[in-house]
Design an enzyme around this catalytic site. Structure first.
Site, PDB file in Angstrom:
ATOM      1  N   LYS A   1       0.867  -1.185   0.000  1.00  0.00           N
ATOM      2  CA  LYS A   1       0.000   0.000   0.000  1.00  0.00           C
ATOM      3  C   LYS A   1       0.892   1.220   0.000  1.00  0.00           C
ATOM      4  CE  LYS A   1      -4.486   0.857   0.589  1.00  0.00           C
ATOM      5  NZ  LYS A   1      -5.480  -0.094   0.070  1.00  0.00           N
TER       6      LYS A   1
HETATM    7  N1  GLU Z   1      -7.103  -0.194  -3.641  1.00  0.00           N
HETATM    8  C1  GLU Z   1      -7.828  -1.395  -3.890  1.00  0.00           C
HETATM    9  C2  GLU Z   1      -7.934  -2.232  -2.631  1.00  0.00           C
HETATM   10  O1  GLU Z   1      -7.784  -1.734  -1.538  1.00  0.00           O
HETATM   11  C3  GLU Z   1      -7.286  -2.179  -5.085  1.00  0.00           C
HETATM   12  C4  GLU Z   1      -5.835  -2.536  -5.043  1.00  0.00           C
HETATM   13  C5  GLU Z   1      -5.294  -3.113  -6.336  1.00  0.00           C
HETATM   14  O2  GLU Z   1      -6.048  -3.290  -7.270  1.00  0.00           O
HETATM   15  O3  GLU Z   1      -4.091  -3.368  -6.379  1.00  0.00           O
HETATM   16  O4  GLU Z   1      -8.253  -3.391  -2.673  1.00  0.00           O
END
Ligand code: GLU
Length: 419
Positions: free
Chosen positions: A110
């Site tokens: 993240k």
């Molecule tokens: N931000 C989204 C999540 O929290 C998608 C992450 C992604 O597709 O890599 O699941």
């Protein structure tokens, strides 16, 4: 005035409590637990940006790679004033579990920048994104770590990241991000994927619990909440309340979601929609409805309001909208919680499809994306339900057991290097 419910507390502590609890249920070794509790890499970067008025502001950005045992790191990038290293570590852990629950070959990551995108111009956001990309470039890559959209980021931001990375590398690298515009290799259905996945899981759960579509309240009307509302209303659900950052609207007869979507396009908020009663975020969470979907930010259901939740089932569309303590309270009160790492995994599932399409340079039609998304969501739900039944645990513990078992297995199969 902004609702004070948008507050964050002790997220990482909650993650560690969940790891301990699950590790006990799985009988994991001390060594494996230590590994599961440690983020593998975290970078903190500063990003100076020249603002429109000539002033230079320095923003702090993060990228955390929590665990890569099952594959390249994967996870979104968020722009929000409350972004901290602690929050990023917690969210990167959640991404690790999420990819494992739906069994796609990724680890978890993240990233984010502490900034307020609502107060920045498009040009400022572009400069910030490009500088941030350059600062984290050594640790990202299509085989290393693949960012995606998250809170307050979108396909424009992904296009800037892709372009910056490609310009510096001197060739176009579509696989560096997912959730990018279709004209540069974005997948059909990626934008709607998280909301659609939430709607699919909600429909299945509702059929199991109530035998039919029921009334729903949704907190958050961004990319996740608004799509979930639209798809659920197409499935025959009655959306009685929705809200956003500024407040919400309630109608016992159900809101017309198409009308509401055009209202939001013009006004930028649901809170001024005239065909219903005004309602606060706090009131929405406490509505007497069968289904509640928190689709905004973390920790909105916490020890202060968990006793006031009246829904029979809560589907977590946001990441970590229920604190550890609140989860315990809801459980005790017999309220079923469908956990985030299952319910909102649709986004990363279609990110996986986008990544695969990018690597193969072969692009799928929308119906294939939706069909395969539905397959993965429904089979993962059934896997979670079957662990929940066999081990007599709630759905969050079941999902965590599936996830941690898969991550631990991969870690143990690979062993340590160097020996
Ligand atoms: N931000 C989204 C999540 O929290 C998608 C992450 C992604 O597709 O890599 O699941």
């Amino acid at each position: 005035m902004v609702d004070s419910i948008f507050e964050k507390r002790g997220l990482l502590e909650d993650i560690y409590k969940q790891i301990d609890e699950t590790a006990k249920l799985l009988n994991l070794s001390k060594n494996t637990i230590a590994k599961l509790k440690s983020p593998e890499r975290a970078v903190v970067v500063s990003c100076p940006v020249e603002m429109e008025n000539g002033e230079v502001r320095v923003f702090t950005g993060f990228r955390v790679q929590y665990n890569g045992s099952r594959g390249p790191y994967k996870g979104g990038i968020r722009y929000h004033p409350d972004v901290t290293l602690e929050e990023m570590i917690a969210m990167a852990a959640l991404m690790t579990w999420k990819c494992a629950v739906v069994n796609i070959p990724f680890g978890g990551a993240k990233g984010g920048i502490a900034c307020n995108p609502l107060e920045m111009t498009r040009k400022e956001l572009m400069r910030l994104t490009r500088r941030y990309t350059e600062m984290i470039r050594p640790i990202i890559g299509p085989e290393k770590d693949i960012p995606a959209p998250d809170l307050n980021t979108n396909e424009d931001v992904m296009a800037w990241i892709m372009d910056t990375y490609s310009m510096v590398n001197q060739y176009t690298v579509p696989g560096i991000v997912t959730g990018k515009p279709k004209c540069i290799g974005g997948s059909e259905g990626r934008k709607e994927a998280t909301g659609r996945g939430v709607a699919i899981i909600t429909r299945e759960i509702s059929n199991m619990f109530f035998g039919k579509p029921v009334e729903v309240a949704i907190q958050g009307f961004g990319n996740v909440g608004s799509v979930a509302a639209k798809v659920l209303s197409d499935f025959g659900f009655k959306i009685v309340a929705v809200s956003d950052y500024y407040g919400g609207v309630y109608s016992a007869d159900g809101l017309n979601i198409d009308e509401l979507l055009s209202h939001v396009e013009k006004e930028g908020t649901v809170s001024t929609y005239p065909k219903g009663d005004k309602i606060s975020n706090k009131e929405l969470l406490e509505l007497d409805v069968n289904l509640l979907i928190p689709a905004a930010v973390e920790s909105v259901i916490n020890s202060e309001n968990a006793d006031d939740v009246k829904a029979k089932v809560v589907v977590e569309a946001a990441n970590a909208p229920i604190t550890y303590e609140a989860d315990r309270i809801l459980n005790e009160r017999g309220i079923t919680v469908v956990p985030d790492i299952l319910a909102n995994a649709g986004g990363v599932v279609v990110s996986y499809f986008e990544w695969v399409q990018g690597l193969e340079r072969y692009f799928w039609k929308a119906d294939r994306v939706f069909r395969e998304l539905e397959d993965i969501m429904i089979s993962s739900l059934h896997e979670v339900l079957s662990v929940s039944k066999d081990k007599e645990v709630d759905m969050r513990k079941a999902a965590m057991m599936l996830a941690l078992k898969r991550v631990a297995e991969a870690h143990e199969a690979r062993g340590l290097w160097p020996q």
